[in-house]
Design an enzyme around this catalytic site. Sequence first.
Site, PDB file in Angstrom:
ATOM      1  N   TRP A 142       0.737  -1.384   0.015  1.00 42.72           N
ATOM      2  CA  TRP A 142      -0.273   0.177   0.028  1.00 42.72           C
ATOM      3  C   TRP A 142       0.943   1.352   0.114  1.00 42.72           C
ATOM      4  O   TRP A 142       0.302   2.171  -0.297  1.00 42.72           O
ATOM      5  CB  TRP A 142      -1.069  -0.006   1.263  1.00 42.72           C
ATOM      6  CG  TRP A 142      -0.206   0.129   2.415  1.00 42.72           C
ATOM      7  CD1 TRP A 142       0.628  -0.324   2.943  1.00 42.72           C
ATOM      8  CD2 TRP A 142      -0.651   1.295   3.428  1.00 42.72           C
ATOM      9  NE1 TRP A 142       0.885   0.190   4.400  1.00 42.72           N
ATOM     10  CE2 TRP A 142       0.327   1.347   4.525  1.00 42.72           C
ATOM     11  CE3 TRP A 142      -1.728   2.277   3.355  1.00 42.72           C
ATOM     12  CZ2 TRP A 142       0.147   2.111   5.805  1.00 42.72           C
ATOM     13  CZ3 TRP A 142      -1.612   3.161   4.589  1.00 42.72           C
ATOM     14  CH2 TRP A 142      -0.640   2.911   5.791  1.00 42.72           C
ATOM     15  N   ASP A 143       2.169   1.032   0.034  1.00 43.59           N
ATOM     16  CA  ASP A 143       3.099   2.134   0.203  1.00 43.59           C
ATOM     17  C   ASP A 143       2.958   3.163  -1.046  1.00 43.59           C
ATOM     18  O   ASP A 143       3.009   4.150  -1.047  1.00 43.59           O
ATOM     19  CB  ASP A 143       4.573   1.688   0.288  1.00 43.59           C
ATOM     20  CG  ASP A 143       4.674   0.614   1.517  1.00 43.59           C
ATOM     21  OD1 ASP A 143       3.794   0.038   1.921  1.00 43.59           O
ATOM     22  OD2 ASP A 143       6.008   0.583   1.803  1.00 43.59           O
ATOM     23  N   GLU A 195       0.931  -1.957  13.116  1.00 44.46           N
ATOM     24  CA  GLU A 195       1.084  -3.358  13.150  1.00 44.46           C
ATOM     25  C   GLU A 195       1.419  -3.904  14.547  1.00 44.46           C
ATOM     26  O   GLU A 195       1.571  -4.967  14.805  1.00 44.46           O
ATOM     27  CB  GLU A 195       2.211  -3.884  12.066  1.00 44.46           C
ATOM     28  CG  GLU A 195       1.672  -3.560  10.877  1.00 44.46           C
ATOM     29  CD  GLU A 195       2.516  -3.757   9.687  1.00 44.46           C
ATOM     30  OE1 GLU A 195       3.658  -4.117  10.005  1.00 44.46           O
ATOM     31  OE2 GLU A 195       2.321  -3.915   8.435  1.00 44.46           O
ATOM     32  N   LYS A 200       3.154   1.812  16.269  1.00 48.77           N
ATOM     33  CA  LYS A 200       4.558   1.616  15.288  1.00 48.77           C
ATOM     34  C   LYS A 200       4.361   2.949  14.446  1.00 48.77           C
ATOM     35  O   LYS A 200       5.467   3.525  14.120  1.00 48.77           O
ATOM     36  CB  LYS A 200       4.128   0.375  14.535  1.00 48.77           C
ATOM     37  CG  LYS A 200       5.345  -0.019  13.608  1.00 48.77           C
ATOM     38  CD  LYS A 200       4.885  -0.987  12.619  1.00 48.77           C
ATOM     39  CE  LYS A 200       6.202  -1.269  11.691  1.00 48.77           C
ATOM     40  NZ  LYS A 200       5.862  -2.624  10.752  1.00 48.77           N
ATOM     41  N   GLN A 201       3.220   3.041  13.825  1.00 47.05           N
ATOM     42  CA  GLN A 201       3.254   4.170  12.904  1.00 47.05           C
ATOM     43  C   GLN A 201       1.837   4.912  12.786  1.00 47.05           C
ATOM     44  O   GLN A 201       1.054   4.469  13.497  1.00 47.05           O
ATOM     45  CB  GLN A 201       3.471   3.921  11.416  1.00 47.05           C
ATOM     46  CG  GLN A 201       2.465   2.559  10.859  1.00 47.05           C
ATOM     47  CD  GLN A 201       3.129   1.834   9.736  1.00 47.05           C
ATOM     48  OE1 GLN A 201       3.574   0.639   9.955  1.00 47.05           O
ATOM     49  NE2 GLN A 201       2.909   2.121   8.460  1.00 47.05           N
TER      50      GLN A 201
HETATM   51  C1  BGC Z   1       4.892  -1.050   7.704  1.00 43.17           C
HETATM   52  C2  BGC Z   1       3.834  -1.243   6.472  1.00 43.17           C
HETATM   53  C3  BGC Z   1       4.343  -1.160   4.967  1.00 43.17           C
HETATM   54  C4  BGC Z   1       5.772  -2.077   5.097  1.00 43.17           C
HETATM   55  C5  BGC Z   1       6.700  -2.176   3.826  1.00 43.17           C
HETATM   56  C6  BGC Z   1       6.023  -2.362   7.121  1.00 43.17           C
HETATM   57  O1  BGC Z   1       6.781  -2.221   8.424  1.00 43.17           O
HETATM   58  O2  BGC Z   1       4.290  -1.288   8.733  1.00 43.17           O
HETATM   59  O3  BGC Z   1       3.014  -0.334   6.803  1.00 43.17           O
HETATM   60  O4  BGC Z   1       3.595  -1.350   3.979  1.00 43.17           O
HETATM   61  O5  BGC Z   1       6.690  -1.939   6.066  1.00 43.17           O
HETATM   62  O6  BGC Z   1       7.011  -0.820   3.484  1.00 43.17           O
END
Ligand code: BGC
Length: 738
Positions: A347-348, A478, A591-592
Amino acid sequence: MNEYIFIDKWKIIENRYRPERTRAGESLFSIGNGVMGGRANFEERFSGDTLQGNYIGGVYYPDKTRVGWWKNGYPESFAKMLNSAFWCGVDVTVAGESIDLAVCRVADYYRELDMRTGTLLRRVSLTTPSGRRVDIEALRFVSMERPELGVLRYTVTLPDRSAEVTLESFIDGDVRNEDANYDEKFWRPVSQSRCGLVMQTLKSGFVVGWAMENRIDGASFIDTGRTECPAETATVTVEAGGSVTLYKFVGICSSLNHESSDIAEAAARVADRAASAGFDVVSEEHKAGWASIWDNADIEIEGDDEAQQGIRYCIFQLLQTYTGRDSRLNVGPKGFTGEKYGGGTYWDTEAYCLPFYMATAGREVARNLLLYRYNQLDAAIENARKLGFDGGAALYPMVTVDGSECHNEWEITFEEIHRNGAVAYAIYNYVRYTGDSDYIAGYGLEVLISIARFWAQRVNFSAPKGKYVMLGVTGPNEYENNVNNNWYTLYIARWCMRYAAESAERVRSERPDDYRRIEEKRGFDYEAETARWREICDNMYFPYDAENDIFLQQDGYMDKKQMLVCDLPASERPINQKWSWDRILRSCFIKQADVLQGLYFFRDDFDVDTIKRNFRFYEPRTVHESSLSPCVHAVLAAAIGDTRKAEEMYLRTSRLDLDDYNNENREGLHITSMAGSWLAVVEGFGGMRVEGDRLVFSPSLPDAWHSMTFKVRFRGKRLTVMATKDGAVVSEEERSTF
Ligand code: BGC
C-alpha cells in the site's frame, strides 16, 4: 549525521574503504533506470562479504511459502523479485595476480554516486599481495535513454611497473537470492554464446537475455568458454604509468517486452548499437535524460546542505526505481537495492508514492500506477473469494507482484485490510490532482465498486451497539493485531463506500455508455448495492474517547497502560528489537501513524483543533518504527503550526539511509519512505494542497532553511515554487501536455 558519507549537494561520496560497510555501501550506491537496477557490487572478483543484487522490474519467481503453521487462506507462494545475472563483471589479473579488494591492500578509495548524472564512479589504488601497485577506475550506469542498456568503463593503471594485464569481461548467470525459502536456484540457462546468455526463471517462465560488446582500443578478445557465465578476455601489456580501458555495453532484454525466441538477438542488438554509438554518445544521452528528470523534480534547499543532500537522494532513488514507462511495474519498498520485501508492491505505493510521481513525473506516470491495480482487479476479486467473500468483492493483496497475494502472516494477510482503502484513495487523489475524471468512467469505477463490495461484507451489524462494526483487523499500527473497530480502517471503509456510490451515480448520469459496460461487466446492481452501502455508512460505529475528545484508535485502546515514548529508556528502543512480541502487543506504543494517517488523508474533513488534539495525544505514543511514520507526522505537524516537530520528523526520514539510523541499510534502501520525505517537504514545509481546481501553498520552513524551491506539475502547467519565511512565489511555465 555520520562521518562516513560526505555532505555534498549533488553527490554521495565515500572516501575510505571500510570492509565492514561493504553491504551498506552496495545499497547506498545502487543505480537503476526504473526498469532495472542493482546494488553497487564491485565489478572485479570480490571474496569478501557481499550481497549480489541485480534486478529486472517485473521478473519474479513464486517461491513456495514457508510457514511454521499453515492457515487456510495462505497463498501457496511468495513472488520474489529475482537476483539476476551480474552484467558488469570484470576480473582483472595483473602479472598473473588476480585483483580482489578483500585480499589486496587498499591505499586509496573513493566512490561517488553523482545524482545529477545517474553515474557511479569508483577509484581504488591498491597493492597486490606481491607488492605491485594497481589503480582502478570504474564508471557505470544503466541508461535512462535506452532502458535495456547497462554501460561500464573500466580502467586499470599501473603507476610504477609495467606488466601484462588481463581483463576478463563476464556476465555471471550463476546467481541466487539470499532469501530463497528452500535455497533453490530460480533460473535455468537456456542458451549461451561467447558474449551472451539467455536464462529462464523456473515456474514463472520469464526469459531474459544478456549480451555484451566489449571494446579495448587495439586489443582483441578471446572466448573463455565459462558455462552460465559468458566471458571473453583481452590481454595487453601496460607500461609503467600507462593504462588500459575496457568499454562494456550490455543489452538486457526480457520476455516482458520481447518474444522469447527473439531475446538473444534483441539483447545483442541493444549492445551492438550502443557500442557503435560509442561510450561518449550513450553517456551524454543518459546524462541528458537525467537533466530533464531533474528539471521537473528537483528541490533546492538554501541554508541546509545536509537536508539538501537528503532530499535529492530521496528523489534520485525514487526516480531510479520507477519512471512510469510500464504499467506492469511498480515501486517495491526496497526498489532495486535489496531483496527484503521481495520487490513486491505494498500500500506504500498508493499511500505515499503516488503524490510524488504525480507531481514530478506527470499524469501518465501516475496513471500507470493506478492501471497496475486496475489490471490486477480480477486477481483481487479472486483473492477475496479465497477468503470467503463473494459477489465480485475485491481485496487487494498486502504484497503482490502479479496480483496474487504473497504475504503469509495471518494478522497481516487477512487482517491488515486497510490497504484496500489506500487503493481507492489513490484514485480519488489522482483525479483531484490531475483533473482526469475520465479515469473513473474508464477504469476507476470498477475498482471502487469491487472495493466497496468488500467493505460492505467485511462489516457486521452489532445488535448491542445498533451500528455496523468491523471486527478482527490490524490497522496501520502493526503493533496490535486482531483489534475491533480500528478507527482508521472504519473511516476509510466508509469513505470508500460513499465515494464508490457517488462515482457510480456520476458515471450513470454523465457517461451512460461506460456505465452500461461496467454494469454488465461487473454485474452491478446500482439501486440495491448503493442503497446498502449508504445504509452502512449512515450507521457506522466509530470509537471515540470523550475524556480526551479524540478518535480512539480501536476499542479498548484506553484500557492499556498509558505511557509515553519519552518514558521509555533509550536502551529499550527500538522496541521491536528489545521487547518480546507479546509485550509489544499489550503496550500502548504505536508503530506508525494510524488515526493520524486518517487525519492526513482526509484533512479537509477536520478542523485544525481536532487535528491538534489527536496529534498531541497520539504522536507521543508513537515509536515510528516504520520508516513510513515520520512523514505523515511531519505534514500534520506543519499543518497545526508546529514547525519544530515537523522538522524533527522530517530529519528522521530524509537521511534515514544515508545516516543509517536503523543500522540496516545493508539490506537495501527504504525507497517508499523516501516518497514520504518528499511529502514532508512539499506538503509539510511547502504546505501544498489541492483546493478545488487550485493548488495552494502555505509554507513554514525550518529555522535553518533560508529558502526552498521545488517544481511540480499541475493540470498542464509546470510550476516552480519558491518558499521563504515570508511566503511563496509561484511561477508558471505553460506546456502543452503533461
Ligand atoms: C509497515 C507497512 C509497510 C511495510 C512495507 C511495514 O513495516 O508497517 O505499513 O507497508 O513495512 O514498507
